[in-house]
Design a protein around this motif. Structure first.
Motif, PDB file in Angstrom:
ATOM      1  N   GLU A   5      15.949  53.356  11.423  1.00 41.23           N
ATOM      2  CA  GLU A   5      17.198  53.115  12.148  1.00 41.23           C
ATOM      3  C   GLU A   5      18.382  52.982  11.195  1.00 41.23           C
ATOM      4  O   GLU A   5      19.477  53.478  11.476  1.00 41.23           O
ATOM      5  CB  GLU A   5      17.094  51.876  13.039  1.00 41.23           C
ATOM      6  CG  GLU A   5      18.344  51.676  13.873  1.00 41.23           C
ATOM      7  CD  GLU A   5      18.281  50.501  14.820  1.00 41.23           C
ATOM      8  OE1 GLU A   5      19.361  49.974  15.160  1.00 41.23           O
ATOM      9  OE2 GLU A   5      17.171  50.105  15.237  1.00 41.23           O
ATOM     10  N   ALA A  36      20.599  51.409  19.285  1.00 43.92           N
ATOM     11  CA  ALA A  36      19.877  52.663  19.077  1.00 43.92           C
ATOM     12  C   ALA A  36      18.428  52.427  19.472  1.00 43.92           C
ATOM     13  O   ALA A  36      17.787  51.493  18.985  1.00 43.92           O
ATOM     14  CB  ALA A  36      19.967  53.118  17.628  1.00 43.92           C
ATOM     15  N   PHE A  91      16.404  58.995  18.176  1.00 40.98           N
ATOM     16  CA  PHE A  91      16.965  57.815  18.819  1.00 40.98           C
ATOM     17  C   PHE A  91      17.959  58.238  19.885  1.00 40.98           C
ATOM     18  O   PHE A  91      18.606  59.272  19.766  1.00 40.98           O
ATOM     19  CB  PHE A  91      17.710  56.944  17.800  1.00 40.98           C
ATOM     20  CG  PHE A  91      16.824  56.271  16.798  1.00 40.98           C
ATOM     21  CD1 PHE A  91      16.442  54.947  16.981  1.00 40.98           C
ATOM     22  CD2 PHE A  91      16.379  56.940  15.673  1.00 40.98           C
ATOM     23  CE1 PHE A  91      15.634  54.310  16.050  1.00 40.98           C
ATOM     24  CE2 PHE A  91      15.571  56.309  14.736  1.00 40.98           C
ATOM     25  CZ  PHE A  91      15.192  54.993  14.932  1.00 40.98           C
TER      26      PHE A  91
END
Length: 155
Positions: free
Chosen positions: A48, A66, A86
């Motif tokens: 991420e 996300a 994502f």
């Protein structure tokens, strides 16, 4: 067991009801579109974090929440490539703040930021790469919106 030799983070990135993409125009090839994202680097704390870094590099942008929604795998020489996809909403963008090294290499072609309606029809009307990601996005527009619009419970 197969080794993962390349990991990347990509964003099905929404700005309101539009999907934010990069239109790639390269010498000797028809234009195609890609989602914002790129490779996970050694100094990224997580996938991420790699996504957030890539959004900044490619758009001068930031995202809020996300959510990992899909994986795309590719057989590569020596192992497996895994693209972590994502869903996210764009919070801000300043194209003058782009920092990706690809923007200083004219031989790589152009990277135009475009928006299309986030509908199955619009996604299917372009050559979004890779095809597995295009199919997933087109088939799951409602689910992706729902994931992003559902509040996170804080118990």
């Amino acid at each position: 067991m197969t080794d993962i030799i390349k990991r990347s983070a990509r964003a099905i990135l929404l700005d309101g009801e539009e999907l934010v993409l990069i239109k790639r125009t390269r010498p000797g090839r028809d234009p195609y579109w890609v989602t914002v994202g790129g490779g996970v680097e050694d100094d990224d704390v997580s996938v991420e974090d790699a996504l957030r870094r890539e959004v900044f590099e490619e758009l001068g942008g930031t995202v809020g929440r996300a959510e990992l929604v899909h994986l795309v795998t590719d057989r590569l020489e020596g192992g497996l490539g895994v693209q972590h996809v994502f869903a996210a909403r764009l919070e801000s963008m300043d194209l003058t703040a782009r920092t990706g090294t690809e923007f200083s290499k004219p031989e790589r072609g152009s990277y135009a930021v475009v928006r299309i309606p986030f509908t199955a029809e619009a996604i299917r009307s372009i050559e979004l790469m890779p095809p597995a990601l295009a199919d997933f996005a087109a088939e799951n527009t409602e689910a992706i919106r729902s994931v992003l619009d559902t509040p996170i419970r804080k118990d």
